[in-house]
Each structure stands twice: as C-alpha cells, then as structure tokens.
Design a protein around this motif. Structure first.
Motif, short mmCIF file in Angstrom:
data_model
loop_
_atom_site.label_atom_id
_atom_site.label_comp_id
_atom_site.label_asym_id
_atom_site.label_seq_id
_atom_site.Cartn_x
_atom_site.Cartn_y
_atom_site.Cartn_z
N ARG A 259 0.69 -1.56 0.17
CA ARG A 259 -0.01 0.29 0.55
C ARG A 259 0.84 1.15 0.33
O ARG A 259 0.42 2.45 -0.60
CB ARG A 259 -1.13 -0.10 0.89
N ASN B 1 0.83 2.93 -3.73
CA ASN B 1 -0.21 4.17 -3.29
C ASN B 1 -0.93 4.91 -3.84
O ASN B 1 -2.25 5.26 -3.49
CB ASN B 1 0.85 4.92 -2.63
N GLU C 117 -6.90 0.35 -2.69
CA GLU C 117 -7.21 -0.58 -1.55
C GLU C 117 -7.71 -1.93 -1.70
O GLU C 117 -6.60 -2.96 -1.77
CB GLU C 117 -7.83 -0.07 -0.15
N HIS D 257 -5.34 -5.33 -1.55
CA HIS D 257 -5.63 -6.29 -1.01
C HIS D 257 -5.81 -7.45 -2.31
O HIS D 257 -4.83 -8.61 -1.63
CB HIS D 257 -6.75 -6.11 0.09
#
Length: 504
Positions: A408, A412, A416, A420
């Motif tokens: 992450r 960035n 998210e 994952h």
C-alpha cells in the motif's frame, strides 16, 4: 522425432502439479499435460481448507490426520499469501457427541503433531459472545480450534509455476489420448483442442488424472490391473455473509457428518460439504436439490436466522476420486492416498497411478511419489519441498500483514481493494503485473469492475489463462457477484486476444 522426457505427468490438479514441481526440482525433465485448465475439476471444488480432518479421528485415520496436521505448518510457511490461519467454532449439540468426546478428540488434534504457528483448542461460552450471536439460543457452549484456509485453485497454479521455473513443461488444453509401453519407455499421443496430435516419449508416467484415473489406466493397456476407484461427490453453496466475525463454524449432524460455514471473499459465507456416491461424467457434476435441502436443514438447525434457497448466490460441486476400500458409507471411505506402481514384469517402464488424497497432504503425496519413482529413473536427489516457498510466498517472516502494508505504501495509487486482492492472489509477484505503472490509468482498460487489462495480460501470459472462466472462477473469484454483462466483457476480451493466445 518426438520430444523425450524423464517423466510424463497426466493431470493438472493439485497432485499432478505437486509431483511435476517436486520432480523438476530433483533435476528430472518433466512434461505435465492437462486436458482442460489447471485445477478445472476436483482441485478447484474443495472446501478450501488446509486441515487435519477432525472427523477422520472417528474412523481411526490417525496416520492421515497426523500427516495433515504436520503439513499445515509447512504450507503456511510456503504460501502465506494464499494460506492463512482460521479459527473454527464447534458448538456443542446436546443431542449428539458428548462434551467429553469432543474434548478428547480436540486433545488428540492438538497433540498428534507439533504446532508452531497455530493455537490449540479451548472451551467457549456462546452466551452473549460474537461466536454465539448467529446461533440459536439453545447453543450455549462449545469449543474452538485452529486450521487453515487455502485458495485451492491458486495453490495448483503456484505449483505449476514453480515446476515451470525449475524446467518442467506445462501444457494445458492437451489431452493424453493414448499411452503405449515400449521396452525403453512410454510413447504418448497428445491431442490439442483443435484436434492436432503430437507424440512424446517418457521413461515413466504419473497418472494423476483424478476422476479419470482408471480411464488412463485403460488407455495404457492395463485395465485388468486397475485398482478400485470410488467417486464421491461433494457439493457447496455460497450465501451472503451470515456473521460479522472472521471465524468458521463446524456444525454436527445427526447422521454423523459435519458441515462448515466459512467466511468467503469478504462478503459471503461458504457452506458445505456433502458426501454422495457418484457414477456420472465427472465433467458434468452439479449440486442437486437433495443436497441443497440437506445442507440447508443441517445449518438451519443451528442458525438463529435460517437460510433459504433464495439466499444462495452460487454453488459448485466436485468429484473426489477415492480409493475404493469397500466401505458402504461414502462419508467413511478413506481420504488417504493410495499408489499403484506398475512396472510390468519387474523392469518395464513404470506408471504410477494415484487414488485419493487431500489437498492438505498433496506435498507429502508428491514427495512419496518421487521416492518411489526416483529409483526406477536412476535419480538420487534428496527431498526438498518441505523448506521451499511457492511463487509469491517469499515475504519476510511469512508476515502477510506487513507485506500488504508495504504494498500500500509502494503502490499508493492502487485502490485499496485491488491492492489487497493482488497481494492475496499473487504475493510478491504482484509487482510483475504492471512493473512500470505509476497510476491506475497505466493498467489499461477496466474490462470489468476492478479487473484491468494489465492483470488479464499477466494471467494469459504467465498463468495459462485462456478464457473468462479461467480468470473469474479459478485464478480469481471475481465472477462471484459480477453482472453477466461484465462476464461477457471479459469473454470478449479473450476472444479479441486470440492472436496473442495463438502466439504462445
């Protein structure tokens, strides 16, 4: 002139892929052929657990349970991205097994093999606790213990990837149409999807064809020597998440069987399995109404909010190719693996046929298979897989959470949810999906929700994906909850990529 290998492996399920990996790591030249996609049958239709098999203790399968318990620790270290610990909640049903029996079974489960990563069992109160909340009020106590979750289809792919990295050749959509034993080896006729046939030779053959194992024995001209095969169907269905915590439930039934209710893909619960004798085409296996009713009745005997057929969002079924130990009860048929090594009159080219087995013990099965085959192949390499990680599993201390935090930070710009999923699916290999990407736009077109062209190309190029089904149901589980229009978009992408596929 045909290509020649030390070992031909027929079958791209977990046993075949595991054996190909082990053999290649010992320096043997290996060809694996699979008539459809990797993990397209039994190995993608499991309950998706790495577990000792608590209920097998009742059938005195102590060796099998001990070996499986030992393997939990080995596999956790090898693939922490696709295998992780899972806590199981076993409510005490006052009309079934008494507490002393459950406690004794769990004591054995805790002590049959050493544990380093997993906690032992303990008694639970279900009154007013998160574990008790989804259950009927009559269930006031129980036990918890630990096993592991696994993404079964990805485990197969990772073994095939490692086999390939060590020199093995992997051919999917390739059927072994005939096997002929000669004085110095086997000649195999391989048939591609388009019907084109080629011929290869091998010093020895591994028949890891799963439900088709006896069919391959017949093709090898050894039908009169075939061991007994028992096909047992196991079916599952998926419903919206029935509880907010991340524990799994194991529910006992009055017939002696059990069913699991397992957290699945964040928003769902996976429920299964059945044990039904099966004599149909393994490629056409499906859950039936009786199995749905059976599983609904079983879990609704525990749940405060009962499930109905309308809750089911997906189902699947698989066929377990078990060794026929003549047990009249399908649930009691041994899950242990059995080898049938045929060397003809003693020095003819070998063929090893595999019956039974569990995904949990696939690595040990492969190791044992090579221990039998290496002497006839003149190979004296040592066992090696117990301490080797699988592709993507080489993260510091096997710590997935720390690895995900690093992903992450480094990526960035990646949403998210995708970060994952990529971390879970690919582990450290995720950085190879789009190594030069600096923004979401660098991943190409979003073909379906959260599925970009870069990932599709990666799966097609590096993981043998050839269709939308390969991607949406085996390489990932993105098909769950996806609209038909989105599934069709992925199908169209593959259809439009035919030139790229043909070039591989």
């Amino acid at each position: 002139m045909s290509e020649h290998y030390d070992l031909l492996v027929v079958g791209g399920g977990i046993n075949g892929a595991g054996i190909a990996r082990d053999a290649a790591g010992r320096g043997l030249s290996v060809l694996l052929v699979e008539q459809r996609d990797l993990a397209s049958a039994t190995s993608s239709s499991s309950t998706k657990l790495i577990h000792g098999g608590l209920r097998y203790l009742e059938h005195y399968e102590f060796r099998l349970v001990r070996e499986a318990l030992q393997e939990r620790e080995v596999l956790l270290a090898a693939a922490p991205h696709i295998i992780w610990p899972l806590t199981f909640v076993l409510p005490h049903h006052k009309g079934l097994r008494p507490k002393w029996m459950l406690r004794a079974g769990l004591f054995l489960y805790d002590h049959l093999a050493k544990r380093k990563r997993l906690p032992g069992s303990r008694a639970l109160s279900l009154n007013g606790t998160k574990e008790g909340k989804p259950l009927l009020d009559q269930f006031t106590s129980g036990f918890s213990y630990s096993d592991c979750w696994v993404d079964d289809a990805r485990l197969v792919v990772l073994n095939a990837l490692d086999a390939q990295a060590r020199g093995a050749v992997i051919k999917t959509r390739t059927r072994c149409a005939a096997l002929v034993r000669g004085t110095d080896g086997w000649t195999a006729t391989l048939q591609a999807e388009d019907g084109k046939e080629t011929s290869v030779s091998a010093k020895a053959v591994v028949n890891a064809a799963g439900p088709w194992v006896t069919e391959m024995v017949n093709r090898a001209g050894l039908g009169d020597k075939a061991a007994g095969l028992r096909l047992v169907k196991g079916s599952h269905f998926v419903v919206p998440r029935i509880h907010p915590h991340d524990h799994c439930y194991i529910f006992q039934n009055g017939d002696g069987r059990i069913a699991f209710a397992i957290p699945y893909q964040q928003d769902y619960t996976l429920i299964g399995t059945t044990d039904v004798p099966y004599d149909g085409d393994p490629a056409e296996v499906k859950i039936n109404d009786d199995e749905i009713d059976y599983l609904l009745d079983l879990v609704n005997g525990y749940l405060a909010t009962p499930l109905t057929r309308a809750d089911i969002v997906w189902d699947y079924a698989g066929v377990r190719p078990l060794y026929d130990d003549k047990n009249s009860n399908a649930s009691a048929v041994t899950r242990d693996y059995v080898f049938d090594l045929d060397t003809g009159d003693g020095d003819a080219p070998a063929i090893l046929s595999i019956y039974g087995g569990k995904i949990t013990t696939y690595r040990r099965l492969a190791e044992h298979a090579l221990q039998k085959l290496c002497p006839v192949l003149g190979n004296d390499a040592s066992d090696w897989t117990a301490t080797s990680v699988l592709p993507g599993g080489d993260m510091s201390d096997g710590n997935f959470d720390r690895f995900l935090a690093g992903v992450r930070t480094k990526l960035n710009w990646l949403p998210e949810q995708i970060a994952h999923r990529w971390a879970r699916c690919y582990g450290t290999r995720l950085f190879d999906i789009a190594p030069d990407a600096k923004a979401i736009g660098d991943l190409g077109r979003e073909v379906a929700p959260n599925l970009f062209e870069a990932e599709l190309r990666f799966l097609m190029t590096h993981e043998w994906a050839r269709s939308a089904e390969d991607v949406l149901w085996r390489r990932t589980k993105l098909g769950l909850g996806m609209k038909e229009s989105d599934i069709n978009a992925v199908r169209d992408w593959f259809a439009n990529s035919a030139d790229q596929l043909a070039a591989q």
